[in-house]
Design a protein around this motif. Sequence first.
Motif, PDB file in Angstrom:
ATOM      1  N   ASP A 109      -5.311   1.496  -2.255  1.00  0.00           N
ATOM      2  CA  ASP A 109      -5.307   0.952  -1.147  1.00  0.00           C
ATOM      3  C   ASP A 109      -3.892   0.109  -0.928  1.00  0.00           C
ATOM      4  OD1 ASP A 109      -8.082   1.774  -0.747  1.00  0.00           O
ATOM      5  OD2 ASP A 109      -8.750  -0.087  -1.712  1.00  0.00           O
ATOM      6  N   HIS A 110      -4.026  -0.255   0.360  1.00  0.00           N
ATOM      7  CA  HIS A 110      -2.906  -1.519   0.777  1.00  0.00           C
ATOM      8  C   HIS A 110      -2.789  -2.392  -0.293  1.00  0.00           C
ATOM      9  CE1 HIS A 110       0.211  -3.364   3.120  1.00  0.00           C
ATOM     10  NE2 HIS A 110      -0.662  -4.073   3.593  1.00  0.00           N
ATOM     11  N   ASP A 111      -3.751  -3.012  -0.596  1.00  0.00           N
ATOM     12  CA  ASP A 111      -4.039  -4.086  -1.450  1.00  0.00           C
ATOM     13  C   ASP A 111      -3.651  -3.902  -2.988  1.00  0.00           C
ATOM     14  OD1 ASP A 111      -4.079  -6.002   0.575  1.00  0.00           O
ATOM     15  OD2 ASP A 111      -6.189  -5.562   1.036  1.00  0.00           O
ATOM     16  N   LEU A 112      -2.786  -3.033  -3.361  1.00  0.00           N
ATOM     17  CA  LEU A 112      -2.644  -2.675  -4.664  1.00  0.00           C
ATOM     18  C   LEU A 112      -2.693  -3.653  -5.694  1.00  0.00           C
ATOM     19  CD1 LEU A 112       0.378  -0.259  -4.299  1.00  0.00           C
ATOM     20  CD2 LEU A 112      -2.142   0.235  -4.811  1.00  0.00           C
ATOM     21  N   HIS A 113      -2.190  -4.994  -5.375  1.00  0.00           N
ATOM     22  CA  HIS A 113      -2.306  -6.093  -6.134  1.00  0.00           C
ATOM     23  C   HIS A 113      -3.657  -6.405  -6.685  1.00  0.00           C
ATOM     24  CE1 HIS A 113      -2.418  -7.645  -2.283  1.00  0.00           C
ATOM     25  NE2 HIS A 113      -2.923  -8.834  -2.680  1.00  0.00           N
ATOM     26  N   ALA A 114      -4.602  -6.337  -5.530  1.00  0.00           N
ATOM     27  CA  ALA A 114      -6.079  -6.656  -5.962  1.00  0.00           C
ATOM     28  C   ALA A 114      -6.920  -5.356  -6.650  1.00  0.00           C
ATOM     29  CB  ALA A 114      -6.805  -6.964  -4.573  1.00  0.00           C
ATOM     30  N   GLN A 115      -6.423  -4.251  -5.992  1.00  0.00           N
ATOM     31  CA  GLN A 115      -6.969  -3.275  -6.921  1.00  0.00           C
ATOM     32  C   GLN A 115      -6.685  -2.597  -8.174  1.00  0.00           C
ATOM     33  OE1 GLN A 115      -6.472   0.483  -4.603  1.00  0.00           O
ATOM     34  NE2 GLN A 115      -8.267   1.369  -5.180  1.00  0.00           N
ATOM     35  N   HIS A 116      -5.346  -2.736  -8.261  1.00  0.00           N
ATOM     36  CA  HIS A 116      -4.600  -2.525  -9.793  1.00  0.00           C
ATOM     37  C   HIS A 116      -3.729  -3.638 -10.126  1.00  0.00           C
ATOM     38  CE1 HIS A 116      -6.228   1.523  -9.026  1.00  0.00           C
ATOM     39  NE2 HIS A 116      -5.587   1.454  -8.084  1.00  0.00           N
ATOM     40  N   THR A 164     -11.954  -9.471 -10.178  1.00  0.00           N
ATOM     41  CA  THR A 164     -10.877 -10.443  -9.693  1.00  0.00           C
ATOM     42  C   THR A 164     -10.119 -10.257  -8.430  1.00  0.00           C
ATOM     43  OG1 THR A 164      -9.115  -8.821 -10.934  1.00  0.00           O
ATOM     44  CG2 THR A 164      -9.803 -10.950 -12.111  1.00  0.00           C
ATOM     45  N   GLY A 165     -10.147  -8.753  -8.055  1.00  0.00           N
ATOM     46  CA  GLY A 165      -9.748  -8.513  -6.813  1.00  0.00           C
ATOM     47  C   GLY A 165     -10.623  -8.861  -5.668  1.00  0.00           C
ATOM     48  N   ILE A 166     -11.991  -8.663  -5.823  1.00  0.00           N
ATOM     49  CA  ILE A 166     -13.037  -8.825  -5.040  1.00  0.00           C
ATOM     50  C   ILE A 166     -12.812 -10.484  -4.548  1.00  0.00           C
ATOM     51  CG2 ILE A 166     -15.542  -9.081  -4.652  1.00  0.00           C
ATOM     52  CD1 ILE A 166     -14.446  -6.306  -4.346  1.00  0.00           C
ATOM     53  N   GLN A 167     -13.077 -11.394  -5.871  1.00  0.00           N
ATOM     54  CA  GLN A 167     -12.851 -12.809  -5.682  1.00  0.00           C
ATOM     55  C   GLN A 167     -11.662 -13.159  -4.927  1.00  0.00           C
ATOM     56  OE1 GLN A 167     -15.521 -14.806  -6.171  1.00  0.00           O
ATOM     57  NE2 GLN A 167     -16.725 -13.053  -6.669  1.00  0.00           N
ATOM     58  N   VAL A 178      12.494  -2.890  -7.107  1.00  0.00           N
ATOM     59  CA  VAL A 178      11.123  -1.889  -7.495  1.00  0.00           C
ATOM     60  C   VAL A 178      10.417  -1.766  -6.216  1.00  0.00           C
ATOM     61  CG1 VAL A 178       9.513  -1.495  -8.861  1.00  0.00           C
ATOM     62  CG2 VAL A 178      11.470  -2.870  -9.723  1.00  0.00           C
ATOM     63  N   LEU A 179      10.011  -0.524  -5.705  1.00  0.00           N
ATOM     64  CA  LEU A 179       9.182  -0.284  -4.604  1.00  0.00           C
ATOM     65  C   LEU A 179       7.875   0.196  -5.188  1.00  0.00           C
ATOM     66  CD1 LEU A 179      11.944   1.733  -2.605  1.00  0.00           C
ATOM     67  CD2 LEU A 179      11.778  -0.724  -2.627  1.00  0.00           C
ATOM     68  N   VAL A 180       6.831  -0.378  -4.678  1.00  0.00           N
ATOM     69  CA  VAL A 180       5.607   0.025  -5.257  1.00  0.00           C
ATOM     70  C   VAL A 180       4.864   0.393  -3.916  1.00  0.00           C
ATOM     71  CG1 VAL A 180       3.643  -0.516  -6.851  1.00  0.00           C
ATOM     72  CG2 VAL A 180       5.964  -1.663  -7.161  1.00  0.00           C
ATOM     73  N   PRO A 181       4.951   1.682  -3.668  1.00  0.00           N
ATOM     74  CA  PRO A 181       4.010   1.900  -2.369  1.00  0.00           C
ATOM     75  C   PRO A 181       2.650   2.517  -2.769  1.00  0.00           C
ATOM     76  CG  PRO A 181       5.618   3.661  -2.903  1.00  0.00           C
ATOM     77  CD  PRO A 181       5.854   2.484  -3.882  1.00  0.00           C
ATOM     78  N   ALA A 182       1.722   2.233  -1.973  1.00  0.00           N
ATOM     79  CA  ALA A 182       0.410   2.890  -2.172  1.00  0.00           C
ATOM     80  C   ALA A 182       0.355   4.295  -1.691  1.00  0.00           C
ATOM     81  CB  ALA A 182      -0.607   1.943  -1.531  1.00  0.00           C
ATOM     82  N   GLU A 183      -0.168   5.040  -2.626  1.00  0.00           N
ATOM     83  CA  GLU A 183      -0.274   6.750  -2.196  1.00  0.00           C
ATOM     84  C   GLU A 183      -1.645   6.664  -1.825  1.00  0.00           C
ATOM     85  OE1 GLU A 183       0.241  10.497  -1.563  1.00  0.00           O
ATOM     86  OE2 GLU A 183       1.867   9.392  -2.338  1.00  0.00           O
ATOM     87  N   ASN A 184      -2.235   6.729  -0.436  1.00  0.00           N
ATOM     88  CA  ASN A 184      -3.521   6.950  -0.116  1.00  0.00           C
ATOM     89  C   ASN A 184      -3.729   8.368   0.790  1.00  0.00           C
ATOM     90  OD1 ASN A 184      -6.137   6.833   0.909  1.00  0.00           O
ATOM     91  ND2 ASN A 184      -5.845   4.581   1.196  1.00  0.00           N
ATOM     92  N   PRO A 185      -4.046   9.460   0.069  1.00  0.00           N
ATOM     93  CA  PRO A 185      -4.152  10.625   0.770  1.00  0.00           C
ATOM     94  C   PRO A 185      -5.413  10.896   1.823  1.00  0.00           C
ATOM     95  CG  PRO A 185      -4.957  10.933  -1.515  1.00  0.00           C
ATOM     96  CD  PRO A 185      -4.403   9.530  -1.234  1.00  0.00           C
ATOM     97  N   SER A 186      -6.245   9.788   1.955  1.00  0.00           N
ATOM     98  CA  SER A 186      -7.200   9.930   3.102  1.00  0.00           C
ATOM     99  C   SER A 186      -6.446   9.886   4.338  1.00  0.00           C
ATOM    100  CB  SER A 186      -8.140   8.747   2.866  1.00  0.00           C
ATOM    101  OG  SER A 186      -7.565   7.464   3.171  1.00  0.00           O
ATOM    102  N   GLY A 197      13.972  -7.801  -7.225  1.00  0.00           N
ATOM    103  CA  GLY A 197      12.856  -8.005  -5.974  1.00  0.00           C
ATOM    104  C   GLY A 197      11.819  -6.926  -6.350  1.00  0.00           C
ATOM    105  N   VAL A 198      10.510  -7.178  -5.845  1.00  0.00           N
ATOM    106  CA  VAL A 198       9.477  -6.120  -5.993  1.00  0.00           C
ATOM    107  C   VAL A 198       8.807  -5.854  -4.616  1.00  0.00           C
ATOM    108  CG1 VAL A 198       7.226  -5.332  -6.966  1.00  0.00           C
ATOM    109  CG2 VAL A 198       9.040  -6.484  -8.659  1.00  0.00           C
ATOM    110  N   PHE A 199       8.685  -4.753  -4.083  1.00  0.00           N
ATOM    111  CA  PHE A 199       8.140  -4.776  -2.568  1.00  0.00           C
ATOM    112  C   PHE A 199       6.773  -4.009  -2.893  1.00  0.00           C
ATOM    113  CE2 PHE A 199      12.321  -4.347  -0.123  1.00  0.00           C
ATOM    114  CZ  PHE A 199      12.876  -5.671  -0.885  1.00  0.00           C
ATOM    115  N   VAL A 200       5.795  -4.742  -2.594  1.00  0.00           N
ATOM    116  CA  VAL A 200       4.398  -4.003  -2.987  1.00  0.00           C
ATOM    117  C   VAL A 200       3.759  -3.491  -1.682  1.00  0.00           C
ATOM    118  CG1 VAL A 200       2.024  -4.202  -4.184  1.00  0.00           C
ATOM    119  CG2 VAL A 200       3.901  -5.527  -5.188  1.00  0.00           C
ATOM    120  N   ASP A 201       3.909  -2.215  -1.597  1.00  0.00           N
ATOM    121  CA  ASP A 201       3.322  -1.480  -0.163  1.00  0.00           C
ATOM    122  C   ASP A 201       3.772  -2.355   0.981  1.00  0.00           C
ATOM    123  OD1 ASP A 201       2.038   0.747   0.617  1.00  0.00           O
ATOM    124  OD2 ASP A 201       0.537  -0.160   1.006  1.00  0.00           O
ATOM    125  N   GLY A 202       4.933  -2.420   1.093  1.00  0.00           N
ATOM    126  CA  GLY A 202       5.528  -3.255   2.360  1.00  0.00           C
ATOM    127  C   GLY A 202       7.012  -3.478   2.288  1.00  0.00           C
TER     128      GLY A 202
END
Length: 195
Positions: free
Chosen positions: A164-171, A76-79, A126-134, A25-30
């Motif tokens: 960002d939270h939407d890592l799959h769209a951003q990266h 691709t992330g924008i679209q 695999v845990l894939v959390p987003a690091e957003n220091p803002s 399993g892969v958990f992307v920021d959630g």
Amino acid sequence: VAGQSWGASVVLELLASHPRRAAAGVFVDGGLSTMSSHFADWPTCEAALAPPRFDGTTAERFEEMIRNFHPDWPETGIQATLANVEVLADGTIRPWLSRPHHMTILRHMWDHHPEDRFDQVEVPVVLVPAENPSNERWMSGKREDVARAAKALPRSTTHWIAGDHDLHAQHPDQVAELIVGAPGAVGAVGARAAG
């Protein structure tokens, strides 16, 4: 099986309830936080996380907002994000996921306690959390949640990605590599065999 945001909660439930249905399993920021521990009550959570209202917003304005809010995202992330809405005959937009359904999902997330399921997951994750220091206040609690989940899950690895939270769209490439490289994934087996 991979999921992002509340999709990761769905993955957690699948892995805990049907341990032989997936190899990994892969958990992307959630999927890791108990939402009710981060807000005083449901109305506070509801007010903070309810989706924005887009009534009367034109498709052109919506695209401008997405591009301005995510200047570093690939096209691709924008679209993909633009595809989350329907363009109506008058040129305005309507989210495909209706607000009532969105709020129903949010309420289920409020009632969900992932920590009760971690020890029932037998496959590697695999845990894939987003690091957003803002938002350091939010990140502090998030780091604790990720560390607690990593300790409670019998077999896990963690890969933080700045974004960002939407890592799959951003990266998308980084996230795809982690999904394909997950222990037990078909891509991981193929990569080992090729090596």
